[in-house]
Scaffold this motif. Structure first.
Motif, PDB file in Angstrom:
ATOM      1  N   THR A 165       0.830  -1.205   0.000  1.00 17.19           N
ATOM      2  CA  THR A 165       0.000   0.000   0.000  1.00 17.19           C
ATOM      3  C   THR A 165       0.863   1.254   0.000  1.00 17.19           C
ATOM      4  OG1 THR A 165      -1.727  -1.187   1.208  1.00 17.19           O
ATOM      5  CG2 THR A 165      -1.868   1.200   1.205  1.00 17.19           C
ATOM      6  N   VAL A 166       1.923   1.260   0.797  1.00 20.70           N
ATOM      7  CA  VAL A 166       2.814   2.422   0.856  1.00 20.70           C
ATOM      8  C   VAL A 166       3.514   2.618  -0.483  1.00 20.70           C
ATOM      9  CG1 VAL A 166       4.912   3.333   1.939  1.00 20.70           C
ATOM     10  CG2 VAL A 166       3.114   2.337   3.346  1.00 20.70           C
ATOM     11  N   LYS A 167       3.967   1.513  -1.120  1.00 20.76           N
ATOM     12  CA  LYS A 167       4.607   1.616  -2.444  1.00 20.76           C
ATOM     13  C   LYS A 167       3.638   2.156  -3.474  1.00 20.76           C
ATOM     14  CE  LYS A 167       8.084  -2.008  -2.062  1.00 20.76           C
ATOM     15  NZ  LYS A 167       8.499  -3.333  -2.521  1.00 20.76           N
ATOM     16  N   ALA A 168       2.402   1.696  -3.448  1.00 17.62           N
ATOM     17  CA  ALA A 168       1.407   2.156  -4.414  1.00 17.62           C
ATOM     18  C   ALA A 168       1.112   3.642  -4.226  1.00 17.62           C
ATOM     19  CB  ALA A 168       0.119   1.350  -4.269  1.00 17.62           C
ATOM     20  N   GLN A 169       1.074   4.109  -2.991  1.00 15.18           N
ATOM     21  CA  GLN A 169       0.834   5.531  -2.751  1.00 15.18           C
ATOM     22  C   GLN A 169       2.014   6.375  -3.216  1.00 15.18           C
ATOM     23  OE1 GLN A 169      -0.038   5.898   1.424  1.00 15.18           O
ATOM     24  NE2 GLN A 169      -2.232   5.678   1.085  1.00 15.18           N
ATOM     25  N   ALA A 170       3.217   5.882  -3.028  1.00 16.42           N
ATOM     26  CA  ALA A 170       4.408   6.636  -3.448  1.00 16.42           C
ATOM     27  C   ALA A 170       4.504   6.723  -4.963  1.00 16.42           C
ATOM     28  CB  ALA A 170       5.661   5.987  -2.881  1.00 16.42           C
ATOM     29  N   ALA A 171       3.986   5.722  -5.673  1.00 14.14           N
ATOM     30  CA  ALA A 171       4.070   5.695  -7.132  1.00 14.14           C
ATOM     31  C   ALA A 171       3.049   6.610  -7.793  1.00 14.14           C
ATOM     32  CB  ALA A 171       3.885   4.264  -7.634  1.00 14.14           C
ATOM     33  N   ARG A 172       2.012   7.017  -7.058  1.00 11.09           N
ATOM     34  CA  ARG A 172       0.994   7.886  -7.647  1.00 11.09           C
ATOM     35  C   ARG A 172       1.570   9.264  -7.939  1.00 11.09           C
ATOM     36  NH1 ARG A 172      -4.309   7.714  -4.020  1.00 11.09           N
ATOM     37  NH2 ARG A 172      -2.759   8.448  -2.554  1.00 11.09           N
ATOM     38  N   PRO A 173       1.258   9.807  -9.133  1.00 15.94           N
ATOM     39  CA  PRO A 173       1.738  11.157  -9.427  1.00 15.94           C
ATOM     40  C   PRO A 173       1.029  12.176  -8.530  1.00 15.94           C
ATOM     41  CG  PRO A 173       0.277  10.400 -11.171  1.00 15.94           C
ATOM     42  CD  PRO A 173       0.472   9.256 -10.237  1.00 15.94           C
ATOM     43  N   ARG A 174       1.776  13.135  -8.075  1.00  8.37           N
ATOM     44  CA  ARG A 174       1.231  14.186  -7.218  1.00  8.37           C
ATOM     45  C   ARG A 174       0.821  15.374  -8.081  1.00  8.37           C
ATOM     46  NH1 ARG A 174       0.477  11.395  -2.792  1.00  8.37           N
ATOM     47  NH2 ARG A 174       2.348  10.519  -1.902  1.00  8.37           N
ATOM     48  N   ARG A 175      -0.272  15.998  -7.691  1.00  9.34           N
ATOM     49  CA  ARG A 175      -0.689  17.209  -8.393  1.00  9.34           C
ATOM     50  C   ARG A 175       0.261  18.338  -8.045  1.00  9.34           C
ATOM     51  NH1 ARG A 175      -6.832  18.621  -7.419  1.00  9.34           N
ATOM     52  NH2 ARG A 175      -5.679  20.433  -6.767  1.00  9.34           N
ATOM     53  N   ALA A 176       0.621  19.105  -9.037  1.00  5.07           N
ATOM     54  CA  ALA A 176       1.496  20.251  -8.786  1.00  5.07           C
ATOM     55  C   ALA A 176       0.742  21.281  -7.954  1.00  5.07           C
ATOM     56  CB  ALA A 176       1.940  20.869 -10.103  1.00  5.07           C
ATOM     57  N   GLN A 177       1.413  21.817  -6.958  1.00  6.11           N
ATOM     58  CA  GLN A 177       0.773  22.823  -6.122  1.00  6.11           C
ATOM     59  C   GLN A 177       0.644  24.114  -6.897  1.00  6.11           C
ATOM     60  OE1 GLN A 177       1.838  23.382  -2.185  1.00  6.11           O
ATOM     61  NE2 GLN A 177       1.283  21.299  -1.641  1.00  6.11           N
ATOM     62  N   GLN A 178      -0.461  24.789  -6.649  1.00  4.47           N
ATOM     63  CA  GLN A 178      -0.724  26.034  -7.337  1.00  4.47           C
ATOM     64  C   GLN A 178      -0.389  27.195  -6.407  1.00  4.47           C
ATOM     65  OE1 GLN A 178      -4.762  26.298  -8.674  1.00  4.47           O
ATOM     66  NE2 GLN A 178      -4.319  27.902 -10.139  1.00  4.47           N
ATOM     67  N   GLN A 179       0.312  28.187  -6.961  1.00  4.35           N
ATOM     68  CA  GLN A 179       0.664  29.381  -6.207  1.00  4.35           C
ATOM     69  C   GLN A 179      -0.087  30.552  -6.812  1.00  4.35           C
ATOM     70  OE1 GLN A 179       4.772  30.452  -6.529  1.00  4.35           O
ATOM     71  NE2 GLN A 179       4.609  32.156  -5.112  1.00  4.35           N
ATOM     72  N   CYS A 180      -0.774  31.332  -5.990  1.00  2.00           N
ATOM     73  CA  CYS A 180      -1.556  32.461  -6.492  1.00  2.00           C
ATOM     74  C   CYS A 180      -1.217  33.725  -5.717  1.00  2.00           C
ATOM     75  CB  CYS A 180      -3.054  32.191  -6.343  1.00  2.00           C
ATOM     76  SG  CYS A 180      -3.645  30.780  -7.308  1.00  2.00           S
ATOM     77  N   ILE A 181      -1.298  34.850  -6.423  1.00  2.08           N
ATOM     78  CA  ILE A 181      -1.117  36.156  -5.787  1.00  2.08           C
ATOM     79  C   ILE A 181      -2.227  37.069  -6.279  1.00  2.08           C
ATOM     80  CG2 ILE A 181       1.382  35.955  -5.481  1.00  2.08           C
ATOM     81  CD1 ILE A 181       1.723  37.692  -7.978  1.00  2.08           C
ATOM     82  N   GLY A 182      -2.593  38.029  -5.443  1.00  5.56           N
ATOM     83  CA  GLY A 182      -3.637  38.974  -5.826  1.00  5.56           C
ATOM     84  C   GLY A 182      -3.105  40.033  -6.771  1.00  5.56           C
ATOM     85  N   VAL A 183      -3.876  40.352  -7.823  1.00  4.90           N
ATOM     86  CA  VAL A 183      -3.524  41.422  -8.762  1.00  4.90           C
ATOM     87  C   VAL A 183      -4.779  42.225  -9.032  1.00  4.90           C
ATOM     88  CG1 VAL A 183      -1.582  40.270  -9.864  1.00  4.90           C
ATOM     89  CG2 VAL A 183      -3.861  39.909 -10.759  1.00  4.90           C
ATOM     90  N   GLY A 184      -4.716  43.508  -8.857  1.00  2.00           N
ATOM     91  CA  GLY A 184      -5.880  44.340  -9.141  1.00  2.00           C
ATOM     92  C   GLY A 184      -6.994  44.116  -8.127  1.00  2.00           C
ATOM     93  N   GLU A 185      -8.223  44.433  -8.571  1.00  2.00           N
ATOM     94  CA  GLU A 185      -9.378  44.338  -7.688  1.00  2.00           C
ATOM     95  C   GLU A 185     -10.050  42.976  -7.847  1.00  2.00           C
ATOM     96  OE1 GLU A 185     -12.072  47.606  -7.948  1.00  2.00           O
ATOM     97  OE2 GLU A 185     -10.439  49.013  -8.265  1.00  2.00           O
ATOM     98  N   GLY A 186      -9.798  42.074  -6.918  1.00  2.00           N
ATOM     99  CA  GLY A 186     -10.459  40.776  -6.926  1.00  2.00           C
ATOM    100  C   GLY A 186      -9.873  39.767  -7.898  1.00  2.00           C
ATOM    101  N   ASP A 187      -8.916  40.153  -8.722  1.00  2.00           N
ATOM    102  CA  ASP A 187      -8.298  39.207  -9.649  1.00  2.00           C
ATOM    103  C   ASP A 187      -7.074  38.583  -8.993  1.00  2.00           C
ATOM    104  OD1 ASP A 187     -10.112  39.768 -11.681  1.00  2.00           O
ATOM    105  OD2 ASP A 187      -8.894  41.429 -12.462  1.00  2.00           O
ATOM    106  N   LYS A 188      -6.647  37.465  -9.552  1.00  2.00           N
ATOM    107  CA  LYS A 188      -5.428  36.834  -9.054  1.00  2.00           C
ATOM    108  C   LYS A 188      -4.687  36.198 -10.217  1.00  2.00           C
ATOM    109  CE  LYS A 188      -7.841  32.610  -7.708  1.00  2.00           C
ATOM    110  NZ  LYS A 188      -8.120  31.669  -6.641  1.00  2.00           N
TER     111      LYS A 188
END
Length: 167
Positions: A131-154
């Motif tokens: 089970t641990v090997k199978a979990q390690a082999a799964r591709p991980r989703r890339a983390q998303q980084q966001c910053i605020g720009v303007g009024e309510g946009d990012k």
């Protein structure tokens, strides 16, 4: 005079006996660590007073290992009191499955119900490595980084990408 003293002493002893004859010893003090036995679905479960007995119980009686750090809780739901945190890979005895898809577990070798963990927090010991090997082999989703720009946009980017997307 002696006879009066004897009668008075006898009456005092009789009175004291009559008063204390109806007294009982106080019941033992119940604390969180007091052991109790509850019967659920014809199975006797020994547990501390602080651990609530389940309403349903399906016996498993097998060695399991935790897949990640998990809280041992005093009742089979997330609203319970956290008793301790079990480390990832900790070995425990699963006594059975209870309501809400939780596992009743014993953390000691004494077979006493120690608390509850979610069903998906542990696997049988013989399946742990796979089970641990199978979990390690799964591709991980890339983390998303966001910053605020303007009024309510990012503006957001995924992982280490240099491409920003305005949302």
């Amino acid at each position: 005079m002696e006879i009066k003293h004897s009668k008075a002493a006898f009456i005092a002893a009789l009175f004291a006996t009559a008063i204390t004859a109806g007294c009982k010893a106080p019941p033992p003090t119940v604390t969180a660590d007091t052991l109790e036995t509850s019967t659920v679905n014809d199975v006797a479960l020994v547990h501390m007073h602080i651990v609530q007995p389940p309403q349903q119980f399906k016996p498993i009686n097998a060695a399991y290992r935790t897949l990640f750090p998990v809280s041992l809780i005093n009742r089979p739901d997330y609203g319970g009191l956290r008793m301790e945190t079990l480390e990832s890979g900790a070995t425990l005895q699963v006594l059975g499955e209870v309501e809400n898809n939780w596992l009743a577990v014993a953390t000691q070798d004494n077979g006493q119900l120690s608390g509850y963990i979610p069903f998906r927090a542990a696997v049988p010991s013989d399946r742990y490595s796979a089970t641990v090997k199978a979990q390690a082999a799964r591709p991980r989703r890339a983390q998303q980084q966001c910053i605020g720009v303007g009024e309510g946009d990012k503006a957001c980017r995924k992982g280490n990408s240099s491409t920003w997307v305005i949302q």
